[in-house]
Enzyme design. Sequence first.
Site, PDB file in Angstrom:
ATOM      1  CD  GLU A  70       0.159  -1.313   3.184  1.00  0.00           C
ATOM      2  OE1 GLU A  70       0.343  -2.275   2.420  1.00  0.00           O
ATOM      3  OE2 GLU A  70       0.291  -1.387   4.418  1.00  0.00           O
TER       4      GLU A  70
ATOM      5  CE1 TYR B  93      -1.562 -10.168   6.795  1.00  0.00           C
ATOM      6  CE2 TYR B  93      -2.944  -8.964   5.249  1.00  0.00           C
ATOM      7  CZ  TYR B  93      -1.689  -9.293   5.723  1.00  0.00           C
ATOM      8  OH  TYR B  93      -0.573  -8.755   5.134  1.00  0.00           O
TER       9      TYR B  93
ATOM     10  CG  ASP C 122       9.035 -10.840   7.399  1.00  0.00           C
ATOM     11  OD1 ASP C 122       8.576  -9.692   7.312  1.00  0.00           O
ATOM     12  OD2 ASP C 122       9.657 -11.421   6.489  1.00  0.00           O
TER      13      ASP C 122
ATOM     14  CG  HIS D  98      -5.754  -5.856   1.415  1.00  0.00           C
ATOM     15  ND1 HIS D  98      -6.126  -6.552   2.550  1.00  0.00           N
ATOM     16  CD2 HIS D  98      -4.494  -5.448   1.640  1.00  0.00           C
ATOM     17  CE1 HIS D  98      -5.127  -6.553   3.420  1.00  0.00           C
ATOM     18  NE2 HIS D  98      -4.103  -5.896   2.885  1.00  0.00           N
ATOM     19  CD  GLU D  99      -2.225  -4.116  -0.839  1.00  0.00           C
ATOM     20  OE1 GLU D  99      -1.825  -3.339   0.054  1.00  0.00           O
ATOM     21  OE2 GLU D  99      -2.171  -5.361  -0.726  1.00  0.00           O
TER      22      GLU D  99
ATOM     23  CD  GLU E  65      -1.701  -5.739   6.378  1.00  0.00           C
ATOM     24  OE1 GLU E  65      -2.693  -5.922   5.647  1.00  0.00           O
ATOM     25  OE2 GLU E  65      -0.698  -5.084   6.026  1.00  0.00           O
TER      26      GLU E  65
ATOM     27  CG  HIS F  50      -3.307  -1.219   3.737  1.00  0.00           C
ATOM     28  ND1 HIS F  50      -3.225  -1.441   5.093  1.00  0.00           N
ATOM     29  CD2 HIS F  50      -3.025  -2.414   3.148  1.00  0.00           C
ATOM     30  CE1 HIS F  50      -2.919  -2.719   5.310  1.00  0.00           C
ATOM     31  NE2 HIS F  50      -2.803  -3.336   4.146  1.00  0.00           N
TER      32      HIS F  50
HETATM   33  N1  BES Z   1       1.082  -4.445   3.721  1.00  0.00           N
HETATM   34  C1  BES Z   1       0.865  -5.750   3.218  1.00  0.00           C
HETATM   35  C2  BES Z   1       2.113  -6.430   2.724  1.00  0.00           C
HETATM   36  C3  BES Z   1       3.207  -6.609   3.759  1.00  0.00           C
HETATM   37  C4  BES Z   1       2.931  -6.893   5.079  1.00  0.00           C
HETATM   38  C5  BES Z   1       4.518  -6.504   3.376  1.00  0.00           C
HETATM   39  C6  BES Z   1       3.961  -7.043   5.998  1.00  0.00           C
HETATM   40  C7  BES Z   1       5.544  -6.662   4.284  1.00  0.00           C
HETATM   41  C8  BES Z   1       5.271  -6.924   5.611  1.00  0.00           C
HETATM   42  C9  BES Z   1      -0.161  -5.752   2.102  1.00  0.00           C
HETATM   43  O1  BES Z   1      -1.167  -4.814   2.252  1.00  0.00           O
HETATM   44  C10 BES Z   1      -0.833  -7.093   2.108  1.00  0.00           C
HETATM   45  O2  BES Z   1      -1.446  -7.403   3.086  1.00  0.00           O
HETATM   46  N2  BES Z   1      -0.715  -7.854   1.024  1.00  0.00           N
HETATM   47  C11 BES Z   1      -1.337  -9.155   0.888  1.00  0.00           C
HETATM   48  C12 BES Z   1      -2.539  -9.099   0.008  1.00  0.00           C
HETATM   49  C13 BES Z   1      -3.847  -9.020   0.682  1.00  0.00           C
HETATM   50  C14 BES Z   1      -4.981  -9.122  -0.332  1.00  0.00           C
HETATM   51  C15 BES Z   1      -4.066  -9.983   1.805  1.00  0.00           C
HETATM   52  C16 BES Z   1      -0.337 -10.064   0.198  1.00  0.00           C
HETATM   53  O3  BES Z   1       0.706  -9.579  -0.217  1.00  0.00           O
HETATM   54  O4  BES Z   1      -0.613 -11.243   0.076  1.00  0.00           O
HETATM   55 ZN    ZN Z   2      -2.419  -5.365   3.814  1.00  0.00          ZN
END
Ligand code: BES
Ligand code: ZN
Length: 615
Positions: free
Chosen positions: A282, A395, A387, A306-307, A329, A310
């Site tokens: 995002e 989520y 991580d 989703h993005e 999230e 954010h």
């Molecule tokens: N912000 C996250 C991606 C992220 C989280 C990157 C933590 C690094 C550390 C992004 O918004 C996200 O949640 N992406 C998901 C997609 C979503 C539809 C669940 C993904 O990348 O799978």
């Molecule tokens: Zn996200």
Amino acid sequence: MPRCRSPSWHARIAPILHTADARDVHSYARPLEARVHHVALDLAVDFASRRIGGTATLDIERRPDAKQIVLDSKGLEIESITDAEGEPLQWQVGAAHEHFGSPLAIALRPDTKRIAIRYKSAPEAGALQWLTPAQTAGKQRPYLFSQGQAIENRTWIPTQDSPGIRQSWEAVIRVPAGLTAVMSAPRSAEPITQGGESVFSFKMPHSVASYMIAIGVGDLAFQPLGPRSGVWTEPSMLKAAAAELGDTEKMIDSAEALFGPYLWGRFDMLVLPPSFPFGGMENPTLTFLTPTFIAGDRSLVSLVAHELAHSWSGNLSTNATWADFWLNEGTTTYATYRIMEAIYGKERAAQQYALGFASLMKEIDSIGGMNHPDTRLHLDLEGRNPDEGLTEIAYEKGAAFLRTIESIVGRERFDAWLKGWFNRHRFEPVTSAIFLADIRDHLVDGDKELERKLMLDDWVYKPGIPSNVVRPDPKAFAQVDAAVQSFVAGNPANAAAWNGWTTDERLRFLNNLPRKLPKPRLEQLNAALKLNETRNNEVLYAWLDLAVANRFDPAVSALERFLTTQGRRKFVRPLIEALAKDQQWGRPIAQRVYRQARASYHPITQRDLDRLGLI
Ligand code: BES
Ligand code: ZN
């Protein structure tokens, strides 16, 4: 006393950063002593040496008695550090931690308010992926992109890399002529090309967390989608990307109706090469997207919702530390269901909630059951890479929490509260404690009966799923669940039914099949539903997951193709891990694939998979 540059920081943010909840165990910064409030980058992108280098000029605010400012850095090569007048400042890089990097402590003179750091990133910087021309769609020019969240930006920007410390920023970026640079901020000048170099300028007027600074450089083209949205990608991808993103303006309108005005100006997107390690990121004003969401029928666009969501949950109100990642999230996942409902209807949204809830249950099992401390929303990540908090707990448990509150207080009251939450905490860090206090002040308002019904503290601080949870409608997938039962009873998979199903229905079907199936049954499934050939990457992933669990040889070439042509971590990590665990059948495949694919994966995906000892 130095002038107080930002009374609102002292009034609003400092008291938050003083609380125990806001102590960031993943940053060396001590913002209450000295903090960065503006970053000005002047950087050249060098593809030959795989380095970004130049100057970062930091405007700081500090206590009058502060002797130093502490930044985060990881692998940076620092050449010099001076004050605004060019006078050298003393500095020291502390011991390196494998995840967090090193503190960069810079001695301050009594009047120091600006520091200029000359530096270069390391070729192995964790935030950056450098692609050769062969790894791009166009095959002619190289490509670079960054991924800052959670704690990777310290590998290319020397600043305070904590989500609770917001900074405005600007950048001048020099790239080889003919390439285009885009960033997570509006352009502040027209690009200039001279002497083999193109220069791009950007300025983010709002204060953002450092992980939200992002860059992409490549052979990029742009297509508008509507008055405030558009898509950047490689020229050969542009038409398909724009078609898939055709509902974007509708999404922005729905999101504004639900959550309040969109405060970032534009909502553009960059569709990256297939090695992008996430589904989406995002980055403010410029969301980054995997190309694997392009299915040709917009069936995977909840990623975009989703993005976009954010832009409120995460980018306006931002988790002060990664322990409260669920605030980013979980709120976003709830908000996504609401945007999907507004545009595509209740049925599709209810199905997505059911898919999400099922994956939450699966995740709880794999974490270690309902009593495991990592099933809490508010996490203890001390000493661990943030991580590790990237699970369906943040989520989907987060989303289920909000859904539960919504159902108890009623949608109308909940929606008013949610809009108010984003507005009250716009451009601010938030913690679990702030969230709960806000609900108590604005929703509960002393109602003891309601307080008891909500079970707020259980949701946030206890493991597992509280008893008041709103479960998905058991009939959300009635037809599909009947088809699963019929298959379990021994009947062949029904191609006609499958062909009439949506992507979400197909996912439900594949995910709910028994995990162990005899080969003839898998053969029938594959032949009837043409699973090896599906062009929908989520469906393909669900199928390959089942195939690996059953050592199904006829899927291996599709599996190898999937693992060597994209690097989305959510897809490649579980498949390669499952293969690697299966010593006899899977491990040789994992070794073959990983040897071939490793170079094309992002550094953070490599880091996960290197642990398996495949090479
Ligand atoms: N912000 C996250 C991606 C992220 C989280 C990157 C933590 C690094 C550390 C992004 O918004 C996200 O949640 N992406 C998901 C997609 C979503 C539809 C669940 C993904 O990348 O799978
Ligand atoms: Zn996200």
